[in-house]
Design a protein around this motif. Structure first.
Motif, PDB file in Angstrom:
ATOM      1  N   MET A 252       0.850  -1.191   0.000  1.00 55.33           N
ATOM      2  CA  MET A 252       0.000   0.000   0.000  1.00 55.33           C
ATOM      3  C   MET A 252       0.879   1.232   0.000  1.00 55.33           C
ATOM      4  N   GLU A 253       0.422   2.223  -0.728  1.00 54.06           N
ATOM      5  CA  GLU A 253       1.134   3.501  -0.760  1.00 54.06           C
ATOM      6  C   GLU A 253       0.133   4.607  -0.485  1.00 54.06           C
ATOM      7  N   ILE A 254       0.509   5.494   0.398  1.00 54.77           N
ATOM      8  CA  ILE A 254      -0.353   6.614   0.732  1.00 54.77           C
ATOM      9  C   ILE A 254       0.417   7.885   0.431  1.00 54.77           C
ATOM     10  N   MET A 255      -0.065   8.621  -0.566  1.00 54.70           N
ATOM     11  CA  MET A 255       0.601   9.883  -0.918  1.00 54.70           C
ATOM     12  C   MET A 255      -0.092  11.019  -0.173  1.00 54.70           C
ATOM     13  N   GLY A 256       0.693  11.737   0.597  1.00 54.68           N
ATOM     14  CA  GLY A 256       0.168  12.903   1.292  1.00 54.68           C
ATOM     15  C   GLY A 256       0.791  14.174   0.742  1.00 54.68           C
ATOM     16  N   SER A 257       0.253  15.287   1.176  1.00 53.21           N
ATOM     17  CA  SER A 257       0.720  16.556   0.619  1.00 53.21           C
ATOM     18  C   SER A 257       2.123  16.909   1.076  1.00 53.21           C
TER      19      SER A 257
END
Lengths: 345, 345, 345, 345
Positions: A252-257
């Motif tokens: 899983m990859e979570i891109m945040g600002s």
């Protein structure tokens, strides 16, 4: 940790691969639990359990629930049986741990939810074990501490090793697996809801059988890709599949600002790296049970604590219903080719 | 960058693997240089160079230096010839770029140094190209900015791929390679001196031929391990070898009191990672010329700039002598089994 | 390599960041090319080029094409000017290297294609430089050798570092960037077509400005996610963005039926790994020009060879038109929320 | 797995960090063991154990051995007490699990060995837990299957995080730690013997306090580097230290003639990778107890099985004595500056 009270007495329903894993964990690793009885249709499985775990065996789950002196059931039977088993157990006053997903069809799952809600004095816990995995929890902590800012995009891979293709093909020929989105991606759907606190509003999905044409005949997609749009245009991509040559890729990859998190970008088996004429090689884990062994143990420990302390689980039946509806919307989209609105309330 | 003055006219001596690489770089990539002449004993090499680079060819280096209208020589001949070629070129008023190491025997190397120092109007530069590699420079910047605190320990691997074993065995049968420490580890010795600003005071070294028993007959160690002690008890371990199955492992690690740097802990060939039934595989680089291509180009550009601006190189003949003495001390230790004091002044 | 013929005489149009990079490469690294003239509107840029590269300067591209003794132009001006500049140059008998994308509007791009096809005696090459990158080529070789079986799914990230956000915001306020899909994802669209030999048939895309709300006002999506379906239900996901905290994430993953390839799963700056109190840290590359420096050089070398040997480039105007149409379909989908059919013929 | 017989009744001696870990594992995870009693000098530790584990407490180990109805003792007291405690327990007919190393001084360790050998009916097991770690076992399997050919060189790092420096300084001020080689490197010495089946014949070692000058006053080296030579000139380098900024670096590399194995080249905490403005970051494990949690559990399970089946452990007292002698030779070498012969028989 506190001085041991009475052990929670357990009956396990279903002794397939995961059922046997749960039983062994309960017997050997969870000192507050005691497995009294097990139920399965396969006689060899029952004999194995009797010999190895010293438990009473049943081939009828109702009989086990009626007769065995148990406090709780752990349901690891095929998905289609989850609703009726859960309801029977609750009505008999037993706490229920039920593997995911809740069921296959919405009407019976909604009835099941009604029953669960009507038995609020009994613990019901759904087997979204990834929430108990150390790495997913680490990610959750970072996200909740605003460590990566606002979430922009999530990518989730749930791709089984190709070594399991044959046994899956057999299983899915005889059973309704629910399809790639319901069977595989539902874990990631739950995690995405957990991390973002949001639900998707629509999806567009595509499936194919390029890597396993034989699955076409039984109405299964080998690979499914679903794009989920959220109200604020945050996007998630789910990729479910059964063709990975190297192992069990649950990533899983979570891109945040202001930062990203990747969980398991490589399914490292252990700390070994090989330097051979093949290059620099990191051996991979081959199964979900290897990847999530700790999580499986921790979730059952959590269930036992919930039963002993009379607490409801953080993973509610509502989480199960919403994840299932989202997965089913992906399925419909992949089958029709249309963008599908997701109605959750 | 400034408007181009006259190009530096070059004669290359030696057209083996590295000689050809240098020549091609000078011809195709370094616009301020012009290769006028090349010298080699092998007729095919000369023919290849004539056809491809349009250069005049010689089989006698003295003749080339005497006759060709060149400003500088680039010496890539076997190590034993470095001193006499350097001296002949300097006496003819040519700038000199000389591959490492300076030579094989101390007396002639010391004479060579005397000559170099006597021609301080001419540029002399030694081919410690790793100082021009982006990664080693990055490490140098971090160290100099006190990014890892005081240096405690350094580990340096210079291990060639086993695919080169056959050609090395042939080469070392016909030539004096200098041995594993002089031939291979000398680069790392120079880097360690560069990073720490210190010289070792003693060494204990061991060599073996476990992976290549055939090298025993020609007096070569396949693997050499030298431990260097510095005045402040900082330690460095040099591992030189020729047996790596996976590729060209030129790795360095610098442990500091508040951080470590590893350079090339895996010799990643490019950005490709493969996920196959072998696991997760990062293909490796197979040769020093692949690993250090940029550094080889940059060092020759630096030499050309030095010649044009009449500057001496940062890499002095003194650096070459000290590295050679240290490497030779390792060799003596490995041969005698004794701890060997290193006398550098 | 062969004995040098006459150098190809070049005029460069546009001296922004990439224009200056191309100019410097042509001047210092590509010995078969000679930059005669440059054209720009910014006087400082012209002055810099004159001083550093010794070239004639123009502020009117037509004048440069008419007057300067050049064989070819390299167009690095804003995208909207590509069609007219290309046509003017071709009509003046000049070979053309043109940065991607071909242009912004389909009608003028189609006219441009007509002109290009009408001048088949002149080389036209489009700047899809990634096809010249060693890692993408390595992947291409593996795919073509059937190293990963049939392609099932492709994921492509083109995400710029957040450090460039301010300058992009300025640029996009004054210019039409084309939007995230046309400006950023077009490279990946080209690579996907190159790797698969197929074109997508429809797309569903979503865009958001969660990480950069200021972009909303100028009609730009900070992040765009497009899902492309191919005839055989192979799927590709394009993620374009401008918010990466760590660097320049240009990553591609190709899932095949018996293996996967990842290219640049981490944008490793060099071979340095740091072990600090932050954990084990691999520094990242910060810009596309750093990531693709070699590819930029190689593509211009290829162009020069094409001109000298009178060969058309492997990257045709048709590739440029199809990639542009696909990118524009993604844009329309993201703007309308609809699944958009992609018509390419 | 078989139906449970009587549980093995345990008394734990020593409730420091590791003692408490062992106790908790025995109580909560190892169903065939039952902790009856614990012994410690610290009253708070005893109170904590009593409250949390429901055990009887003692402040005199002899009293516990004499009075408590136990089958076995687990000794986790300071090293200096290991010999007398072991002997007292054996003479009382108790099985013994003893933390490494056997002791501090050779004469008493040799007496201890005599006693152990005289009580061959009782299980004695030494706490070289790394032999139970999944990664080290994986490496052992590869080596034994000739997966990397003949061993040429081994490198072993045992470097504690700097966060533990303060508590170590306090501990080593009050106790004899044995020094860096005996305290830290002994694990790696055992592994090297296990992997190679060979013993070293001589060593040259160096120690320093560059990263922790305060250790000089208490006669401790912060970093120790020992080079071990084996009969066939195979070499091993041991690096022990206490200064790692990033975490707990317990790494081993085994170079073979046709492949290498690295174990834990980075101490990855879990599967999380962060992409932040620091670059691509892999968080590190901070303690040996985190790194080896599974191994600690597995070794105690092994001990319990050995007791129940009346089998001697694979890890013999002879292994303990040889590892200790080797570590002590390193210590002598680092203190004298001499190469030290290692006499093991």
């Amino acid at each position: 940790m506190s001085i041991e009270m009475d052990k929670v007495k357990i009956g396990v329903i279903g002794l397939g691969r995961l059922g046997m894993v749960h039983t062994e964990h309960l017997v050997t690793l969870i000192s507050d639990a005691e497995v009294i009885a097990v139920c399965a249709v396969d006689k060899e499985q029952l004999m194995f359990a009797e010999e190895n775990f010293g438990v009473t065996t049943y081939d009828d789950y109702k009989k086990m629930i009626d007769e065995a002196p148990i406090d709780a059931v752990v349901i690891v039977a095929p998905t289609g049986f989850h609703p009726e088993m859960t309801e029977y157990a609750l009505n008999a006053g037993k706490h229920v741990f039920c593997e995911k997903p809740l069921g296959l069809e919405m009407p019976e799952v909604e009835d099941m939810a009604t029953q669960i809600n009507a038995h609020s004095d009994l613990v019901f816990q759904l087997g979204f074990m990834r929430r108990f995995d150390a790495s997913y929890r680490h990610a959750k902590e970072i996200i909740d501490a605003n460590g990566i800012g606002d979430i922009i995009y999530i990518r989730a891979y749930g791709i089984d090793p190709i070594s399991g293709m044959e046994s899956f093909t057999k299983f899915a020929t005889d059973n309704d697996s629910g399809g790639i989105f319901v069977d595989m991606c539902i874990h990631d759907i739950d995690l995405i809801r957990w991390y973002t606190g949001m639900d998707p509003v629509e999806t567009w999905a595509v499936g194919n059988d390029i890597a396993a044409p034989q699955l076409k005949a039984i109405g299964e997609f080998e690979t499914g890709v679903a794009t989920l749009r959220f109200e604020n245009n945050m996007v998630a991509t789910l990729i479910g599949g059964r063709h990975a040559a190297h192992g069990n890729q649950v990533e899983m990859e979570i891109m945040g600002s202001n930062g990203w998190i990747r969980i398991a970008q490589e399914p490292e088996k252990d700390f070994v790296t090989l330097f051979t004429n093949a290059g620099v090689v990191r051996p991979s884990m081959q199964s979900f049970s290897e990847r999530f062994e700790e999580a499986f143990i921790t979730e059952l420990k959590d269930f036992i604590v919930n039963v002993k302390t009379n607490c409801q689980s953080d993973i509610s039946v509502d989480d199960g219903i919403k994840a299932l509806k989202i997965a089913k919307a992906c399925k419909v989209s992949a089958e029709t080719g249309d963008v599908v609105k997701i109605e959750l309330s």
